[in-house]
Design an enzyme around this catalytic site. Structure first.
Site, PDB file in Angstrom:
ATOM      1  N   GLY A   1      -3.349   0.308  -2.267  1.00 36.06           N
ATOM      2  CA  GLY A   1      -4.109   0.541  -3.484  1.00 36.06           C
ATOM      3  C   GLY A   1      -3.894   1.927  -4.060  1.00 36.06           C
ATOM      4  O   GLY A   1      -3.028   2.693  -3.640  1.00 36.06           O
TER       5      GLY A   1
ATOM      6  N   ILE B   1      -3.545   2.441   1.215  1.00 33.03           N
ATOM      7  CA  ILE B   1      -2.319   1.869   1.778  1.00 33.03           C
ATOM      8  C   ILE B   1      -1.573   1.153   0.651  1.00 33.03           C
ATOM      9  O   ILE B   1      -0.496   1.569   0.238  1.00 33.03           O
ATOM     10  CB  ILE B   1      -2.631   0.878   2.922  1.00 33.03           C
ATOM     11  CG1 ILE B   1      -3.450   1.567   4.017  1.00 33.03           C
ATOM     12  CG2 ILE B   1      -1.328   0.342   3.502  1.00 33.03           C
ATOM     13  CD1 ILE B   1      -3.895   0.624   5.122  1.00 33.03           C
TER      14      ILE B   1
ATOM     15  N   ASP C   1       0.733  -4.591   4.674  1.00 30.33           N
ATOM     16  CA  ASP C   1      -0.451  -4.557   5.532  1.00 30.33           C
ATOM     17  C   ASP C   1      -0.430  -5.839   6.353  1.00 30.33           C
ATOM     18  O   ASP C   1      -1.096  -6.827   6.029  1.00 30.33           O
ATOM     19  CB  ASP C   1      -1.719  -4.465   4.685  1.00 30.33           C
ATOM     20  CG  ASP C   1      -2.919  -3.978   5.492  1.00 30.33           C
ATOM     21  OD1 ASP C   1      -2.737  -3.639   6.677  1.00 30.33           O
ATOM     22  OD2 ASP C   1      -4.036  -3.943   4.932  1.00 30.33           O
TER      23      ASP C   1
ATOM     24  N   GLY D   1      -6.857  -5.124  -1.599  1.00 26.77           N
ATOM     25  CA  GLY D   1      -6.071  -6.049  -2.400  1.00 26.77           C
ATOM     26  C   GLY D   1      -6.586  -6.228  -3.815  1.00 26.77           C
ATOM     27  O   GLY D   1      -5.903  -6.799  -4.655  1.00 26.77           O
TER      28      GLY D   1
END
Length: 516
Positions: free
Chosen positions: A200, A198, A257, A169
């Site tokens: 990033g 995912i 996510d 994140g």
């Protein structure tokens, strides 16, 4: 119905039927059939595609993955009949309706995920159902255990086995490249299995792949860890919690996510590698996955609770997530920055301090340092060169060049420098926009793509000074990134937001106006 095979080199798990034969069997696109090898008796289930022209009646096109599983030769005769839908589809529908799943239902779904018995749309439905109808802690435990039990596991002869994970994140979070060699240099075993990106611009596996291969079997991971103390590998190649990388394939384009999936994903991989001591990095900030300290504490308690259920000791570190870690985002530029720190660079402070803090927690958990002394021990290991020496061992054991230096890592050929349009302070660095900018430039697939931030939030800049450099391996990708930058405005220098509404923009060194 008996049909003659025609092998088709397509990577999907399925078969191609002529529309006439499909009607005879009573199936249509997306349905399943059982394909039986009449020579061996082997039977597999496969998804159906239909055609009126590519193959004629009496022939079945068998895609490569199906051919491998049923072990049939081109021109062989097979028996084909309609197959039942797996029971797991009914359980996925239950979750879509907001109901809880029990242990048996969860295991059924994960077994079908690992066996590739769910179509892409069916797997997507499951992922989205857990995103819109969050898992409770019992469901998370069922999911974690199912993910572990359907894959390989490492079992080391001695303990402790330590591990760390960041929930992500925050861009540029390359700390595993420092934490793993520091911890391994202290004499601990840390088999770090990592994910690819995912949400990033570069996952830890994407970063390590700049330096060495990352795809190994579980047995190889264990052997390498025993030999040098640590590895940094891609979990998707190990068959450790194999369902997780199927999930990531679905999550990546949506940049989602789900919390329960994330808890299970992290802890399944730690449990499967035999870790009994785990440090979790939880970045906190408005633009991260965890927007507040209170939410970070709730997530930490969930990790600790799940760890207790699995017999693992977990400690969580709430870290500052309002700004990127270090100054770089993207595979090569992040690796270059991390290697420079291992080689003795004293900047950037954010990367060094965060890495030493997480490594220090692990050293204290394992008894290598007294409470409160872990940071200092980690700092000594880094400053002494022991961490660099250990990183070279890790690179070598994974098949990379141990002599590589930061200077050897060259970012993308195509570059664009964004300069400050006015004198003032950088008052905004938008993490999500910076990640989108790096992804638009080609990261993580293009290793040279990324961004370097020359002026972080709070920095005073003079008009014309560089504030961002964008890198790309391909010219068209650089242009796409610049277009994305104009749209997202990832950096704001004091005064511009009010002075130029809505025409905020970047400037080049030549004075041409672009993006902010």
């Amino acid at each position: 119905m008996k049909l003659t095979t025609r092998l088709i080199d397509i990577g999907n798990r399925g078969v191609l039927l002529n529309a006439v034969d499909a009607r005879e069997i009573s199936v249509r696109d997306g349905d399943r059939v059982e394909v039986k090898n009449l020579a061996t008796g082997e039977t597999v289930s496969a998804f159906v595609d239909t055609t009126a022209t590519i193959i004629g009646p009496g022939t079945i096109g068998v895609y490569r993955p199906t051919q491998v599983r049923v072990d049939v030769l081109d021109g062989a005769e097979v028996e084909v009949r309609a197959a039942d839908r797996p029971a797991s589809l009914a359980y996925i529908k239950r979750k879509m309706d907001g109901q809880r799943l029990n242990k048996e239902e969860t295991y059924a779904i994960i077994k079908d995920v690992v066996a590739d018995d769910l179509s892409p749309s069916e797997l997507t439905a499951y992922i989205v159902s857990t995103y819109t109808n969050p898992l409770d802690m019992d469901e998370v435990e069922y999911l974690t255990r199912a993910m572990v039990d359907t894959g390989d596991q490492l079992r080391f002869p001695s303990y402790p086995i330590v591990d760390k994970h960041s929930i992500g994140g925050v861009p540029g979070n390359k700390i595993s490249l420092l934490v793993v060699p520091i911890v391994a240099a202290a004499g601990l075993k840390i088999p770090k299995t990592s994910s690819r990106a995912i949400t990033g611009a570069a996952g830890t596996a994407d970063l390590m792949e700049v330096l060495a291969p990352v795809e190994f079997t579980a047995t190889e991971v264990q052997q390498m860890t025993e030999k040098v103390g640590g590895v940094i590998v891609w979990g998707g190649a190990t068959n450790i919690a194999p369902a997780d990388d199927r999930f990531i394939t679905v999550e990546y384009p949506f940049k989602i996510d789900a919390r329960g999936q994330m808890l299970a994903s992290v802890m399944a991989k730690k449990y499967a590698v035999g870790a009994n001591l785990v440090a979790i990095d939880i970045p906190v900030g408005v633009q991260t996955k965890v927007p507040s300290v209170e939410e970070g504490h709730r997530l930490a308690r969930e990790f600790i609770d799940l760890g207790e259920r699995l017999g693992m000791r977990v400690e969580c570190a709430l870290t500052y997530g309002e700004s990127l870690v270090g100054r770089t985002i993207g595979p090569k530029v992040e690796v270059q920055e991390a290697l420079a720190v291992l080689e003795g660079a004293t900047e950037p402070n954010s990367l060094i301090q965060k890495s030493l803090s997480i490594a220090g927690i692990i050293l204290e958990m394992a008894g290598k340092a007294a409470p409160g002394q872990g940071y200092a021990l980690a700092q000594d290991i880094l400053a002494s060169g022991k961490a660099l020496a250990k990183m070279k061992e890790i690179i070598e054991v994974q098949g990379g060049n141990p002599a590589v230096t930061a200077a050897d890592i060259v970012p993308g050929t195509y570059q664009y420098v964004v300069n400050a349009p006015t004198t003032g302070y950088v008052i905004e660095l938008n993490n999500k926009a910076l990640i989108s900018l790096a992804r638009a430039a080609g990261a993580p697939q293009d290793q040279g793509a990324g961004v370097c931030i020359h002026a972080k939030k709070g920095t005073r800049v003079q008009a014309g000074e560089p504030i961002i450099t964008v890198y790309a391996d391909r010219k068209w990708r650089l242009q796409k990134a610049l277009e994305e930058g104009r749209r997202l405005m990832p950096v704001v220098v004091e005064g511009m937001l009010l002075d130029r509404v809505p025409g905020r923009h970047w400037t080049t060194r030549g004075g041409q106006q672009y993006g902010q």
